[in-house]
Design a protein around this motif. Sequence first.
Motif, PDB file in Angstrom:
ATOM      1  N   LEU A 164     -52.670 -64.811  30.555  1.00  0.00           N
ATOM      2  CA  LEU A 164     -53.533 -65.506  31.511  1.00  0.00           C
ATOM      3  C   LEU A 164     -54.937 -65.606  30.930  1.00  0.00           C
ATOM      4  N   THR A 165     -55.680 -66.597  31.404  1.00  0.00           N
ATOM      5  CA  THR A 165     -57.090 -66.739  31.017  1.00  0.00           C
ATOM      6  C   THR A 165     -57.956 -66.435  32.228  1.00  0.00           C
ATOM      7  N   VAL A 166     -58.891 -65.517  32.065  1.00  0.00           N
ATOM      8  CA  VAL A 166     -59.824 -65.151  33.131  1.00  0.00           C
ATOM      9  C   VAL A 166     -61.172 -65.794  32.817  1.00  0.00           C
ATOM     10  N   MET A 167     -61.647 -66.683  33.742  1.00  0.00           N
ATOM     11  CA  MET A 167     -62.939 -67.345  33.560  1.00  0.00           C
ATOM     12  C   MET A 167     -63.968 -66.607  34.403  1.00  0.00           C
ATOM     13  N   ALA A 168     -64.764 -65.772  33.759  1.00  0.00           N
ATOM     14  CA  ALA A 168     -65.766 -64.957  34.450  1.00  0.00           C
ATOM     15  C   ALA A 168     -67.158 -65.468  34.133  1.00  0.00           C
ATOM     16  N   PRO A 170     -69.741 -64.032  32.539  1.00  0.00           N
ATOM     17  CA  PRO A 170     -70.193 -63.893  31.145  1.00  0.00           C
ATOM     18  C   PRO A 170     -69.427 -64.775  30.161  1.00  0.00           C
ATOM     19  N   GLY A 171     -68.220 -65.215  30.515  1.00  0.00           N
ATOM     20  CA  GLY A 171     -67.422 -66.042  29.621  1.00  0.00           C
ATOM     21  C   GLY A 171     -65.936 -65.836  29.871  1.00  0.00           C
ATOM     22  N   SER A 172     -65.100 -66.698  29.283  1.00  0.00           N
ATOM     23  CA  SER A 172     -63.649 -66.602  29.474  1.00  0.00           C
ATOM     24  C   SER A 172     -63.044 -65.646  28.465  1.00  0.00           C
ATOM     25  N   PHE A 173     -61.924 -65.046  28.857  1.00  0.00           N
ATOM     26  CA  PHE A 173     -61.181 -64.191  27.933  1.00  0.00           C
ATOM     27  C   PHE A 173     -59.714 -64.193  28.346  1.00  0.00           C
ATOM     28  N   LYS A 174     -58.846 -63.965  27.379  1.00  0.00           N
ATOM     29  CA  LYS A 174     -57.407 -63.976  27.627  1.00  0.00           C
ATOM     30  C   LYS A 174     -56.892 -62.555  27.802  1.00  0.00           C
ATOM     31  N   VAL A 175     -55.911 -62.408  28.692  1.00  0.00           N
ATOM     32  CA  VAL A 175     -55.300 -61.105  28.912  1.00  0.00           C
ATOM     33  C   VAL A 175     -53.794 -61.259  28.945  1.00  0.00           C
ATOM     34  N   LYS A 176     -53.117 -60.227  28.484  1.00  0.00           N
ATOM     35  CA  LYS A 176     -51.663 -60.174  28.547  1.00  0.00           C
ATOM     36  C   LYS A 176     -51.271 -59.273  29.717  1.00  0.00           C
ATOM     37  N   ILE A 177     -50.380 -59.776  30.576  1.00  0.00           N
ATOM     38  CA  ILE A 177     -49.946 -58.982  31.728  1.00  0.00           C
ATOM     39  C   ILE A 177     -48.992 -57.889  31.245  1.00  0.00           C
ATOM     40  N   VAL A 178     -49.418 -56.641  31.465  1.00  0.00           N
ATOM     41  CA  VAL A 178     -48.621 -55.500  30.996  1.00  0.00           C
ATOM     42  C   VAL A 178     -48.062 -54.681  32.149  1.00  0.00           C
ATOM     43  N   GLY A 179     -48.417 -55.025  33.387  1.00  0.00           N
ATOM     44  CA  GLY A 179     -47.923 -54.261  34.524  1.00  0.00           C
ATOM     45  C   GLY A 179     -48.044 -55.050  35.812  1.00  0.00           C
ATOM     46  N   ILE A 180     -47.248 -54.653  36.809  1.00  0.00           N
ATOM     47  CA  ILE A 180     -47.265 -55.266  38.133  1.00  0.00           C
ATOM     48  C   ILE A 180     -47.546 -54.173  39.159  1.00  0.00           C
ATOM     49  N   ALA A 181     -48.498 -54.427  40.058  1.00  0.00           N
ATOM     50  CA  ALA A 181     -48.854 -53.467  41.100  1.00  0.00           C
ATOM     51  C   ALA A 181     -48.446 -54.026  42.460  1.00  0.00           C
ATOM     52  N   THR A 182     -47.864 -53.191  43.292  1.00  0.00           N
ATOM     53  CA  THR A 182     -47.381 -53.609  44.606  1.00  0.00           C
ATOM     54  C   THR A 182     -48.262 -53.004  45.693  1.00  0.00           C
ATOM     55  N   PHE A 183     -48.583 -53.810  46.714  1.00  0.00           N
ATOM     56  CA  PHE A 183     -49.406 -53.328  47.822  1.00  0.00           C
ATOM     57  C   PHE A 183     -48.650 -52.282  48.626  1.00  0.00           C
ATOM     58  N   THR A 184     -49.340 -51.204  48.951  1.00  0.00           N
ATOM     59  CA  THR A 184     -48.773 -50.177  49.827  1.00  0.00           C
ATOM     60  C   THR A 184     -49.319 -50.331  51.245  1.00  0.00           C
ATOM     61  N   THR A 185     -50.284 -51.215  51.413  1.00  0.00           N
ATOM     62  CA  THR A 185     -50.867 -51.501  52.727  1.00  0.00           C
ATOM     63  C   THR A 185     -50.741 -53.002  52.965  1.00  0.00           C
ATOM     64  N   THR A 186     -51.400 -53.491  53.988  1.00  0.00           N
ATOM     65  CA  THR A 186     -51.401 -54.926  54.256  1.00  0.00           C
ATOM     66  C   THR A 186     -52.048 -55.686  53.100  1.00  0.00           C
TER      67      THR A 186
END
Length: 855
Positions: A164-168, A170-186
Motif C-alpha cells: 500500500l502507499t500511504v500519502m502523509a 511529510p510525504g508518501s511512502f510504501k508499506v507491505k502489509i505484514v499483519g491483520i488486526a481485528t477489533f475487540t470492541t465496536t
Amino acid sequence: MLKATLRSFLAHKGRLLLSALAVVLSVAFVSGSLIFSDTVTRTFDRLFASTSADVTVEPSDDLKASVPTGAVQTVPASLAEEVARVDGVASTHADVSVENITVVDGENKSVGPTTGAPTIATDWYVTDRSPVKLTSGHAPQGAGEAMLDADTADKKHVRIGDTLTVMAQPGSFKVKIVGIATFTTTNPGAALVFLDPKTAADQLLGSPDKATSISVDAAQGVSDPVLERRVSAAIGAGPYDVKTADEQAKSSAEALGGFLDVIKYVMLGFAGIAVLVGVFLIVNTFSMLIAQRTRELGLLRALGADRRQVRRSVLTEAVLLGVVGSTVGLAAGIGLAAGLIKLMSAFGMNLKTTEMVVGWATPVSAYVVGVGVTFVAAYLPARRAATVSPMAALADADIAGVGRPLKVRAVVGSVVGALGVAALAGCVSSSKTASAASLLGLGVVLTLIATVIAGPLLVRPVIRVLGGAFPALFGSVGRMSQRNALRNPRRTGATAAALMVGLALVGGMSVASASMSKSFDEQIDKTLGADFVVQNANFTPFSQEVTDAVRDTEGVGLVVRQRFAPLAVRLPDGKRVETTASGYDDQVDDVAHITYAQGDTAAALADGAIGMDIDFAKDHGVRLGSVLPVEFPGERTTSLKVGALTDQDGGDGFGMQGGLFLGIATVEKYVPGGQDSALYVNAASGTSGDQLRPRLEKTLDAYPQVQARDQADYKKLVHDQIAVLLYLVYALLGLAIVIAVLGVVNTLALSVVERTREIGLLRAIGLGRRQLRRMIRLESVVIAVFGAVLGLALGLVWGVCIQQVLELQGMKALAIPWGTIVAVVVGSAVVGVVAALLPALRASRMNVLAAIAHE
C-alpha cells in the motif's frame, strides 16, 4: 357507559385502524430514534472508556476550524520521559495518531472508507486498552511494514503481502502489509493502519521528536484525578490539555455527538411530521364517527347519560386507540432501531442488535406521544359529541357540521393569518439575519395554523374552480363528485390539510434550494476565473505531493493554493470571534475575480496583513488600517493589520464568519504543517482547457482523494451538496403523503358508510358500478389537488421569504422550480386516485336493496 364505550370501540375497530396507523408511525419514529441514539451513545461510551489511558496529555485545542486544515498539533516526544518521573506514574508512551492521510492500493484505489469516517494511521503499541488484537501475520517492525484492520482488509480485498502507499503530510511512502488486526470492541467505521512506533513518528509527523499525545498509566493505588493534578503541576502551564480517562472519554463522545445528533434530529423530524399530519387524520376520523353515531349518542342521552359521560366515552375510545397505537408503534420503533443498526453496519459502524438499549425514557415518550396525540386530537370531536341532543334519537339528524356557519373560523383564521403575514413581511424587510430567521419561523407557524383554520372557507371557491370541468368531462357523475367534495367543507378541509402540510414543506424548501443553487452558480460565474479547481469532494486537505504533481503537469501555467487557518480575532467592539480564514498565494487575482470596497489583494496578502468582508467590518467597528489581535492554534498570537475590505455579495462560504483571508505565507507561519485544500489552475499559454484536462486527470490518477473540476463540474458539486438537504425534505414529504393517503382513504371509507342509503338509491335509479367508482375517484382527486394547491401556494410564499433570509448571506438569486411544482400537482392527482381505490371498490360491491334499507 364503560361497557358501551368498549363495545363501540370494538365495533368500529376497522374504521379506527387507519387512524391507529398514524399513531404507530409517529411513535415508531420517536422510539426508534431514541433507542438508536441511546444504543450508539452507550456503545461508544464503553469504547472510549475502555480505550482511554488513565491520564492523557494532548496539545491544547482551543480553536476548532469549521473546515479541516490538515495540520497536526503535536507535543514533544521527550515529554513522555518528563512525565514518567512524576510520582504515581507507572508508565508512559508517546502516541502517534493522524487522520490527514490517504492510503491507496497497487491500482491507486483508496483503501479508506467512503462513508465519511476517517483513515487513521497510528503506532502499534499493545496495552490492555487496545481496541484491536493481532489475529494473523506479525506486528510491523521497522520502516516498510504495516498492519491493517480486518474490516478494511475484507472490504478492500487487501491481504498479507500486499503493498500500500500511504500519502502523509511529510510525504508518501510504501508499506507491505505484514499483519491483520481485528477489533475487540465496536468498530467505529474507520480504516486503521498500524506502523512501528519510530517509523510512525518519522513518516507521519516528520520527526522522531514529535508525538500527538502522551498516554500515562497510573501506579497501583493512585487515582486518575490525583495523577492528573500531579502531571499538570509537573509540566507547567504550557500549551497542553491534561485529561483523566473519564474526561478523555467524554471529550471523544462529544466529538461524536454532532454525528449522532444529526441522525436523532432527522428521525425526530420525521416523527414531528407524522404527529402533525396524524392529528388531522384523527380529528377527521372521530368527527365523522360521531356524526354517524348521532342517533346512538342521542339514545344514550335519552337513557340518562349526561354530557360529561358522553364526552368521557369518546375520549376513552381515543385513549384506547392511543394505547394500542403506542404499543404497536413502540414495537415498530424497536424494529426500526434494529434496522438502523444494521444499516450502520453496512456503512462500517459495526454495532450489535444484542446490545440495543431501551431506556425508561423510550416507552414513556412513546406513550406520551401516542396517547397524547390521540387525546388532544379527539378532544374537540368529544365536546361536539356531548352537545348531541336526546331528540336526535327520535329523528334522522343532520350530519354534524354540514350546515354550521364558519364565522368563528373566518374571524380566528383572519386574525392568525394577519399576524403570520405581518411576521413574514417583517422577515422580508429585516436587515439582520438572526431577526429575519426568527420572524420567518414565527410567520411559517402562524400562516400554517391560519391556513388549517381557514381551510374550510376556501373549499367551496377553490373546488368549484378545480372541479369546474368535471360536469363537462364526466357528465352527471362529475357533477356529483364535485358536490360531494363541497357538501362538508370542514371534512374536506381537514382531509386536505394532511397533504397540505407536507407539500407546503416541500414547496418552500424546493424554492430555497433552487435559489441557493442559482445564487451559487451566479457567484461561481462571477468570482471563479480559474480553468480548473483541484480539490476533494468533501473539501478536506491533501498533501504537498499533489500540489507538486499538478505543477509538474505538462500544460499547467499558474497554480494558486488555498489553505485554511482557524483563528480568533479580537474586534474593536470588544467581541472575540472564532472563525476560519483562507490563505492564498499572491497571484489569486489571476484565478478569481474579487471586488474590493477598499484596498487590494497585494495589501490584504502582505506579511502582517489580513482582509475581511466589509459588512462584517462595519458590524464590529473595523476600518481599513485597523490593527487586530489574532490568536492561532498552539497559543500562537500576533497582530494583523486590515489591508483590504471586500464586497463580494457571496456570503462567507463554508461557515467562515467574516470572510477573512490572508497570505499563505502568514498561514504557514502561524499554522505550520497545514495542507492545501484547493488548487486553482490555469492552463499555460498555448494550451487549451480541453487539452489540459486529460493531462491533469492522468496526473491525479495516483491521487484518488482529489479531482480536477472546471466551472460546470464545480457547480454540479455544489448542487449535489444542496441536493442532500432536498432529498431529506422529499423523504419527509413521502412520509406525509403516506399518512395523507391514509387520511383520504379513511375519509372516503367513512363517507361511503355514511352515504350507504344515498349510494343505494343512486344505484337503484341507474348509476352503474363503474360510474360509482369514478364518482368516488373524482371526489378523492379533487380533495387531493385542493390540498396540493393550498400547500404549494403556502410553500411558495415561505420559499420566497426563505430566499430573502438567504439574501442577507449574499445569495440574492430567486428561482422557482416550476417543473417540481407541476410534478407535485400531477402526483397529488395520482395520490387521489390511489387513495380512492379501496373505498370505491367497496362502494361498488354494495347490495342495492340492503343499502337502501340501511339505517
